[in-house]
Motif scaffolding. Structure first.
Motif, mmCIF file in Angstrom:
data_model
loop_
_atom_site.group_PDB
_atom_site.id
_atom_site.type_symbol
_atom_site.label_atom_id
_atom_site.label_comp_id
_atom_site.label_asym_id
_atom_site.label_seq_id
_atom_site.Cartn_x
_atom_site.Cartn_y
_atom_site.Cartn_z
ATOM 1 N N ASP A 366 0.770 -1.203 0.066
ATOM 2 C CA ASP A 366 -0.122 -0.078 -0.206
ATOM 3 C C ASP A 366 0.733 1.266 -0.044
ATOM 4 O OD1 ASP A 366 -2.498 -0.876 -0.110
ATOM 5 O OD2 ASP A 366 -2.815 -1.142 2.261
ATOM 6 N N MET A 367 1.932 1.206 0.854
ATOM 7 C CA MET A 367 2.647 2.628 1.104
ATOM 8 C C MET A 367 3.522 2.638 -0.329
ATOM 9 S SD MET A 367 4.511 2.014 4.844
ATOM 10 C CE MET A 367 5.675 3.444 4.517
ATOM 11 N N LEU A 368 3.987 1.508 -1.136
ATOM 12 C CA LEU A 368 4.625 1.854 -2.580
ATOM 13 C C LEU A 368 3.603 2.095 -3.453
ATOM 14 C CD1 LEU A 368 6.794 -1.513 -2.392
ATOM 15 C CD2 LEU A 368 7.443 0.671 -1.978
ATOM 16 N N ILE A 369 2.364 1.703 -3.587
ATOM 17 C CA ILE A 369 1.515 2.285 -4.333
ATOM 18 C C ILE A 369 1.288 3.640 -4.276
ATOM 19 C CG2 ILE A 369 -1.122 2.006 -5.134
ATOM 20 C CD1 ILE A 369 -0.885 -0.929 -4.369
ATOM 21 N N GLU A 370 0.820 4.172 -2.901
ATOM 22 C CA GLU A 370 0.779 5.686 -2.584
ATOM 23 C C GLU A 370 2.111 6.411 -2.933
ATOM 24 O OE1 GLU A 370 -2.156 6.757 -1.856
ATOM 25 O OE2 GLU A 370 -2.910 4.693 -1.773
ATOM 26 N N GLN A 371 3.124 5.890 -2.647
ATOM 27 C CA GLN A 371 4.343 6.809 -3.020
ATOM 28 C C GLN A 371 4.491 6.903 -4.673
ATOM 29 O OE1 GLN A 371 7.670 4.778 -1.179
ATOM 30 N NE2 GLN A 371 7.039 5.356 0.818
ATOM 31 N N ALA A 372 4.057 5.706 -5.277
ATOM 32 C CA ALA A 372 4.299 5.847 -6.798
ATOM 33 C C ALA A 372 3.223 6.755 -7.429
ATOM 34 C CB ALA A 372 3.992 4.510 -7.406
ATOM 35 N N GLN A 379 -3.597 8.019 -11.209
ATOM 36 C CA GLN A 379 -5.170 8.165 -10.539
ATOM 37 C C GLN A 379 -5.424 6.769 -9.706
ATOM 38 O OE1 GLN A 379 -7.258 9.255 -14.212
ATOM 39 N NE2 GLN A 379 -8.087 10.937 -13.331
ATOM 40 N N SER A 380 -6.083 7.043 -8.889
ATOM 41 C CA SER A 380 -6.584 5.884 -8.183
ATOM 42 C C SER A 380 -7.842 5.176 -8.933
ATOM 43 C CB SER A 380 -6.996 6.080 -6.599
ATOM 44 O OG SER A 380 -8.197 6.967 -6.670
ATOM 45 N N GLY A 381 -8.347 4.098 -8.437
ATOM 46 C CA GLY A 381 -9.617 3.721 -9.160
ATOM 47 C C GLY A 381 -10.759 4.498 -9.004
ATOM 48 N N THR A 382 -10.852 4.959 -7.917
ATOM 49 C CA THR A 382 -11.991 5.974 -7.328
ATOM 50 C C THR A 382 -11.803 7.147 -8.358
ATOM 51 O OG1 THR A 382 -12.030 5.379 -5.098
ATOM 52 C CG2 THR A 382 -13.113 7.277 -5.584
ATOM 53 N N ASP A 383 -10.610 7.737 -8.501
ATOM 54 C CA ASP A 383 -10.522 9.177 -9.393
ATOM 55 C C ASP A 383 -10.957 8.520 -10.866
ATOM 56 O OD1 ASP A 383 -9.579 10.423 -7.189
ATOM 57 O OD2 ASP A 383 -7.476 9.967 -7.587
ATOM 58 N N MET A 384 -10.487 7.517 -11.472
ATOM 59 C CA MET A 384 -10.901 7.255 -12.818
ATOM 60 C C MET A 384 -12.112 6.971 -13.010
ATOM 61 S SD MET A 384 -7.544 4.374 -13.313
ATOM 62 C CE MET A 384 -8.227 3.922 -14.995
#
Length: 389
Positions: A366-372, A379-384
């Motif tokens: 999760d941390m790696l994804i957020e950093q990336a 965009q996150s899935g929600t943003d998309m």
């Protein structure tokens, strides 16, 4: 052709009719001895066919002296154990297993007459009698090795131990203690064994390795324990020191520096002067026997509030320490070296996934994804989804 007469091919063996009306077949073996068939036959044809098969065995070099394996299984197992280059404890264990689980059931059978169906029936009977699966698997492995030697010695035609997977020892998962339980047991056990509990856990030592430790086994500057010997106990209660369980058993094990005070206190209170003084002795100054120590262990579990149904053994503290090391990120090679395992199979159990560890891995991802996302503007899935609306 000779002198106008047709030559006759010399037949193998002889067949004669007995007064009973049955037929007996005899032949001369490769050793020059006259040998009768083990049974008589109803017809001359059957006797002749048996001789043809026996001759084919000799021509294929498959012939086995029928008298060579005509000893009982008990007689051969006794000879087999005697001729093996075994450690004393292993020899005693083999003799015990054969005495309890082979000789009463198969011991009077002739070595060369034990069949695969008999071995299958024997195994089923042992399991039905409530003998543990690990014990039956161990006994089967010993039997298979005994018959393998008999086969090499040309005493039998084929090894009757041919049950797929019967020698695999798949024991139930042993319990592990929590750190709170470890320290509760260490605090409840007789003080002279407090350090033994801690080293069983945090150095992952076996009971025999612990009992064999001397002053010279400890390096307090480096906080290391040198495992060089193992103390073994015979059935009569006598002890002897030998090499550890495997070559990998000789090892240096680093122990947590937090145990330094415990080690020094134990040395001052319970260990005699001199490099060769044993670390752990009973109240009367004798080497602890397993049976006596088990009583001390059970009393400590009760005092520490560890329920009997958990079935926690001292050896499970070694399992506990190995599991903690695996959770701490120890590699398979590091675990093998620390626990004194010569094969990866035994050490791999300590790398099994746990729910807590799996959740920690997911949290790290999760941390790696957020950093990336924060650095790449992804965009996150929600943003998309919102963008699509």
């Amino acid at each position: 052709m000779s002198n106008g007469k047709q030559s006759r091919r010399r037949e193998f063996g002889t067949v004669r009719k007995l007064p009973s009306g049955r037929y007996q077949a005899r032949y001369t073996g490769p050793d020059g001895m006259k040998r009768p068939a083990p049974d008589t036959f109803a017809t001359k044809k059957e006797a002749t066919e048996w001789l043809v098969e026996k001759q084919a065995e000799i021509l294929r070099s498959d012939w086995i002296d029928p008298d060579a394996g005509s000893m009982t299984l008990t007689e051969y197992t006794d000879r087999w154990v005697k001729d093996r280059d075994l450690k004393p404890r292993t020899r005693v264990e083999y003799e015990r297993v054969l005495r309890l689980h082979v000789k009463p059931q198969l011991g009077e059978q002739l070595l060369n007459e034990v069949t695969a169906p008999q071995i299958r029936a024997w195994r089923s009977e042992r399991l039905a009698a409530g003998v543990g699966k690990p014990t039956v698997a161990k006994t089967y492995r010993i039997l298979r090795a005994i018959f393998a030697t008999a086969l090499d010695d040309d005493l039998i035609r084929r090894n009757p131990c041919r049950i797929k997977g019967a020698g695999q020892d798949v024991a139930d998962e042993r319990p592990t203690a929590t750190l709170e339980q470890v320290f509760a047991i260490a605090g409840a056990i007789q003080p002279r064994y407090r350090l033994l509990v801690l080293l069983a856990t945090f150095a992952q030592l076996r009971f025999g390795e612990l009992i064999a430790l001397r002053r010279s086994s400890l390096d307090l500057d480096a906080m290391e324990v040198r495992v060089a010997r193992s103390t073994n106990e015979m059935e009569d209660g006598t002890h002897y020191d030998d090499d550890p369980k495997s070559k990998a058993g000789k090892r240096l094990v680093s122990v947590p520096s937090a145990l330094g005070a415990d080690i020094r206190a134990h040395l001052d209170r319970f260990v005699s002067a001199g490099r060769d003084a044993r670390l752990f002795l009973g109240p009367q100054g004798a080497i602890p026997r397993r049976r006596n120590f088990n009583r001390v262990w059970k009393a400590a579990l009760e005092s520490a509030g560890i329920p009997d149904e958990i079935g926690l053994h001292l050896h499970d503290l070694r399992h506990t320490g190995g599991t903690l090391s695996g959770r701490g990120g120890a590699t398979l090679k590091e675990l093998m070296a620390r626990l004194g395992h010569s094969s990866p199979r035994a050490a791999m159990v300590y790398q099994h996934a746990t729910k807590d560890r799996d959740q920690a891995i997911a949290a790290a991802l999760d941390m790696l994804i957020e950093q990336a996302r924060s650095t790449s503007g992804g965009q996150s899935g929600t943003d998309m989804t919102r963008g699509a609306l």
